[in-house]
Design an enzyme around this catalytic site. Structure first.
Site, mmCIF file in Angstrom:
data_model
loop_
_atom_site.group_PDB
_atom_site.id
_atom_site.type_symbol
_atom_site.label_atom_id
_atom_site.label_comp_id
_atom_site.label_asym_id
_atom_site.label_seq_id
_atom_site.Cartn_x
_atom_site.Cartn_y
_atom_site.Cartn_z
ATOM 1 N N ARG A 64 45.039 47.173 -0.848
ATOM 2 C CA ARG A 64 43.747 47.020 -0.154
ATOM 3 C C ARG A 64 42.601 47.640 -0.948
ATOM 4 O O ARG A 64 41.460 47.179 -0.861
ATOM 5 C CB ARG A 64 43.791 47.703 1.232
ATOM 6 C CG ARG A 64 44.735 47.087 2.223
ATOM 7 C CD ARG A 64 44.719 47.878 3.542
ATOM 8 N NE ARG A 64 45.331 49.214 3.427
ATOM 9 C CZ ARG A 64 46.637 49.440 3.591
ATOM 10 N NH1 ARG A 64 47.450 48.445 3.867
ATOM 11 N NH2 ARG A 64 47.135 50.666 3.475
ATOM 12 N N SER A 65 42.891 48.685 -1.684
ATOM 13 C CA SER A 65 41.818 49.418 -2.375
ATOM 14 C C SER A 65 41.725 49.090 -3.864
ATOM 15 O O SER A 65 40.837 49.608 -4.543
ATOM 16 C CB SER A 65 42.051 50.922 -2.254
ATOM 17 O OG SER A 65 42.157 51.273 -0.919
ATOM 18 N N CYS A 71 49.490 71.460 7.297
ATOM 19 C CA CYS A 71 48.198 72.164 7.301
ATOM 20 C C CYS A 71 48.191 73.393 8.223
ATOM 21 O O CYS A 71 47.728 74.473 7.840
ATOM 22 C CB CYS A 71 47.088 71.201 7.693
ATOM 23 S SG CYS A 71 47.545 70.106 9.044
ATOM 24 N N GLY A 82 42.817 65.754 10.169
ATOM 25 C CA GLY A 82 44.233 65.864 9.819
ATOM 26 C C GLY A 82 44.977 64.552 9.999
ATOM 27 O O GLY A 82 46.030 64.340 9.407
ATOM 28 N N LYS A 103 57.536 71.406 12.801
ATOM 29 C CA LYS A 103 57.172 71.665 11.402
ATOM 30 C C LYS A 103 56.731 73.120 11.274
ATOM 31 O O LYS A 103 57.103 73.826 10.333
ATOM 32 C CB LYS A 103 55.999 70.774 10.955
ATOM 33 C CG LYS A 103 56.337 69.321 10.702
ATOM 34 C CD LYS A 103 55.043 68.570 10.342
ATOM 35 C CE LYS A 103 55.127 67.117 10.690
ATOM 36 N NZ LYS A 103 53.814 66.444 10.683
ATOM 37 N N ARG A 157 45.442 68.513 19.567
ATOM 38 C CA ARG A 157 44.341 67.866 18.841
ATOM 39 C C ARG A 157 43.060 68.052 19.656
ATOM 40 O O ARG A 157 43.048 67.806 20.866
ATOM 41 C CB ARG A 157 44.638 66.377 18.692
ATOM 42 C CG ARG A 157 43.688 65.657 17.769
ATOM 43 C CD ARG A 157 43.906 65.961 16.320
ATOM 44 N NE ARG A 157 45.193 65.505 15.816
ATOM 45 C CZ ARG A 157 45.686 65.839 14.628
ATOM 46 N NH1 ARG A 157 45.016 66.636 13.804
ATOM 47 N NH2 ARG A 157 46.865 65.379 14.236
ATOM 48 N N HIS A 162 41.171 73.521 11.324
ATOM 49 C CA HIS A 162 42.090 73.822 12.425
ATOM 50 C C HIS A 162 41.908 75.288 12.840
ATOM 51 O O HIS A 162 41.728 76.166 11.985
ATOM 52 C CB HIS A 162 43.550 73.673 11.976
ATOM 53 C CG HIS A 162 43.976 72.267 11.660
ATOM 54 N ND1 HIS A 162 43.229 71.146 11.958
ATOM 55 C CD2 HIS A 162 45.126 71.815 11.083
ATOM 56 C CE1 HIS A 162 43.890 70.068 11.573
ATOM 57 N NE2 HIS A 162 45.031 70.442 11.032
HETATM 58 P P1 A2P Z 1 44.314 52.590 1.150
HETATM 59 O O1 A2P Z 1 42.938 53.179 1.300
HETATM 60 O O2 A2P Z 1 44.385 51.545 0.074
HETATM 61 O O3 A2P Z 1 44.913 52.132 2.460
HETATM 62 P P2 A2P Z 1 44.176 58.521 5.182
HETATM 63 O O4 A2P Z 1 45.272 59.507 5.527
HETATM 64 O O5 A2P Z 1 42.839 59.144 5.073
HETATM 65 O O6 A2P Z 1 44.214 57.333 6.103
HETATM 66 O O7 A2P Z 1 44.558 57.963 3.711
HETATM 67 C C1 A2P Z 1 45.802 57.391 3.395
HETATM 68 C C2 A2P Z 1 45.854 57.107 1.904
HETATM 69 O O8 A2P Z 1 47.166 56.586 1.576
HETATM 70 C C3 A2P Z 1 44.872 56.032 1.461
HETATM 71 O O9 A2P Z 1 44.401 56.333 0.162
HETATM 72 C C4 A2P Z 1 45.738 54.788 1.443
HETATM 73 O O10 A2P Z 1 45.268 53.765 0.586
HETATM 74 C C5 A2P Z 1 47.016 55.358 0.883
HETATM 75 N N1 A2P Z 1 48.147 54.475 1.142
HETATM 76 C C6 A2P Z 1 48.619 54.049 2.341
HETATM 77 N N2 A2P Z 1 49.689 53.223 2.163
HETATM 78 C C7 A2P Z 1 49.893 53.130 0.820
HETATM 79 C C8 A2P Z 1 50.831 52.439 -0.010
HETATM 80 N N3 A2P Z 1 51.793 51.678 0.508
HETATM 81 N N4 A2P Z 1 50.720 52.565 -1.352
HETATM 82 C C9 A2P Z 1 49.768 53.362 -1.888
HETATM 83 N N5 A2P Z 1 48.852 54.038 -1.161
HETATM 84 C C10 A2P Z 1 48.916 53.936 0.175
#
Ligand code: A2P
Length: 340
Positions: free
Chosen positions: A42-43, A133, A164, A217, A239, A246
Site C-alpha cells: 500500500r505504501s 510499552c 499505542g 505481557k 485505554r 501512557h
Molecule cells: P502500511 O502503511 O503500508 O500499511 P501503525 O501501527 O501505525 O498502523 O503502522 C503499522 C506499520 O506496519 C505500517 O508502516 C504498515 O505499512 C506496516 N505493515 C503492516 N502490514 C505490513 C506488511 N504485511 N508488510 C510490511 N509492512 C506492513
C-alpha cells in the site's frame, strides 16, 4: 559510539512507531551508512524524509534484507513472525517491537537501563525483542527499587494513550471527539466502543484467565527483563482518550522497608528517570509533559499506609518514544557499540 556505519532498515516505516524510529535515528545521530524504508505494498513509492533526503518506501519482500546490518521492525506480530527469521538469515539483526518474539527463551527482551547485558543473547536467533510499552516505563522506574530492597509484589493499573494502537486509532479519537463536540454521529472502527470521552478496560485480546493479553505481557515481560520470576505481578490495563504517553498507578510491596524519601532519592539518580514530585507546587507527571521526550517521569511517591513495606507512585512516559522507538534505537546503539 563505534566508528563503523551500518545499513539500517525500518520495517513499518509509515506507521506511528516507524515514523518515530526514523526520527530517533536522526536525533541520536545513529551511525547510518544506508537507510531503507519498508512497509506494505500500500505504501510502496511513498517518500519519507531522512537527514534532509527523500527516501522511497519499498514493499517488504524476502529479498529486502540482503546486505542490511540492522532492521528495526514495527509492523505487527504476524509480519514479524514471517519476516524476522528471513532478515536474520540474511545476516541482519532484527530489533522487533511486536509481541511475537518477546517470550521466546532464545530471544533477549531488553530495556537498556535495566538489562543491557541481555543484548548478547541476540546471537541465538538474530532477533532482539523490544518490550511492551507499558512494561518498559514500569521497569525503568521499579528496577532501582528492586535492586535495593527486593520487590515482592506489584499491583499496576494503566491509563494508555491511543497512539499505542497505531495511526488509525489516533485518527479515531480525533474524529470521534470532533463529531461529538459538533453533535454529529461518530464512527467506531478500531476500538469495540467509543474511545472519545470514555475509558476502555480492554487492551489486546481477552485470555482464558479473564485477563487481557496486554495485562499478561506486563506480568511475564517484567519478570523476564528484571530476571526474577518470583515477583508477584497483577495488572489492569485501560485505554484512555489521550493521544500520547501512557500513565500508570503502581503499588509495590518490598522485602525490606524503604521510605518514600529514599525512593525519591534513589530514582533521582536512576538512569532514564526524572522525578517530578512536588505536590505543594502541584507538580506531578502528566502525559502532556512526558510526550515528545525520552525520560520516564515518576511522582506521587508515597507510603502505602495499609501495609508495612509498601510504596505508591505514578509513572508516565511517551509510549511511542521510550515505550517503543527510543528503546529500540537504544538497543541498536548497544549492538553497534559492543557486538557488531
Ligand atoms: P502500511 O502503511 O503500508 O500499511 P501503525 O501501527 O501505525 O498502523 O503502522 C503499522 C506499520 O506496519 C505500517 O508502516 C504498515 O505499512 C506496516 N505493515 C503492516 N502490514 C505490513 C506488511 N504485511 N508488510 C510490511 N509492512 C506492513
Amino acid at each position: 559510539m563505534s566508528k563503523r556505519k551500518f545499513n539500517v532498515a525500518v520495517v513499518g516505516a509509515t506507521g506511528a512507531v516507524g515514523n518515530q524510529m526514523i526520527e530517533c535515528l536522526e536525533e541520536r545521530n545513529f551511525p547510518v551508512k544506508t537507510i531503507k524504508f519498508l512497509a506494505s505494498s500500500r505504501s510502496a513509492g511513498r517518500t519519507l524524509r531522512f537527514r534532509g533526503d527523500s527516501v522511497s518506501v519499498e514493499e517488504m519482500t524476502g529479498k529486502s534484507f540482503k546486505g542490511m546490518d540492522i532492521a528495526l521492525f514495527s509492523a505487527g506480530g504476524g509480519t514479524s513472525l514471517e519476516f524476522s527469521p528471513i532478515a536474520a538469515k540474511a545476516g541482519c539483526v532484527v530489533i522487533d517491537n511486536s509481541s511475537a518474539w518477546r517470550m521466546d527463551p532464545d530471544v533477549p527482551l531488553v530495556v537498556p537501563e535495566v538489562n543491557p547485558h541481555a543484548v548478547a543473547g541476540y546471537k541465538k536467533k538474530g532477533i532482539i525483542a523490544n518490550p511492551n510499552c507499558s512494561t518498559i516505563q514500569m521497569v525503568v522506574a521499579l528496577n532501582p527499587i528492586h535492586r535495593k530492597c527486593g520487590i515482592k509484589r506489584i499491583v499496576v493499573s494503566t491509563y494508555q494513550a491511543v497512539s499505542g494502537t497505531g495511526k488509525k486509532a489516533i485518527h479515531e479519537l480525533y474524529d470521534q471527539t470532533r463529531a461529538m463536540i459538533n453533535f454529529l454521529d461518530y464512527k467506531k472502527n478500531v476500538y469495540p466502543h467509543r474511545i472519545a470521552f470514555n475509558c476502555l478496560p480492554h487492551i489486546d485480546v481477552f485470555l482464558d484467565n479473564g485477563y487481557t493479553k496486554e495485562e499478561m505481557k506486563m506480568v511475564n515481560e517484567t519478570r523476564k527483563i528484571m530476571e526474577d520470576n518470583s515477583i508477584g505481578i497483577t495488572a489492569t490495563t485501560v485505554r484512555v482518550p489521550v493521544f500520547f504517553s501512557h500513565s500508570e498507578s503502581i503499588n509495590i510491596e518490598t522485602e525490606k522497608y524503604i521510605s518514600a524519601d529514599r525512593v525519591r532519592a534513589l530514582l533521582k539518580k536512576a538512569p532514564g528517570v526524572k522525578v517530578v514530585d512536588d505536590v505543594g507546587k502541584k507538580l506531578y507527571p502528566l502525559p502532556i509533559d512526558a510526550a515528545g521526550q525520552d525520560l520516564t517521569l515518576v511522582g506521587r511517591i508515597r507510603q502505602d499506609e495499609s501495609i508495612p513495606n509498601g510504596i505508591n507512585m505514578w509513572v508516565v512516559a511517551d509510549n511511542i518514544r521510550k515505550g517503543a522507538a527510543t528503546n529500540a534505537v537504544q538497543i541498536a546503539e548497544i549492538l553497534a557499540e559492543k557486538y557488531l
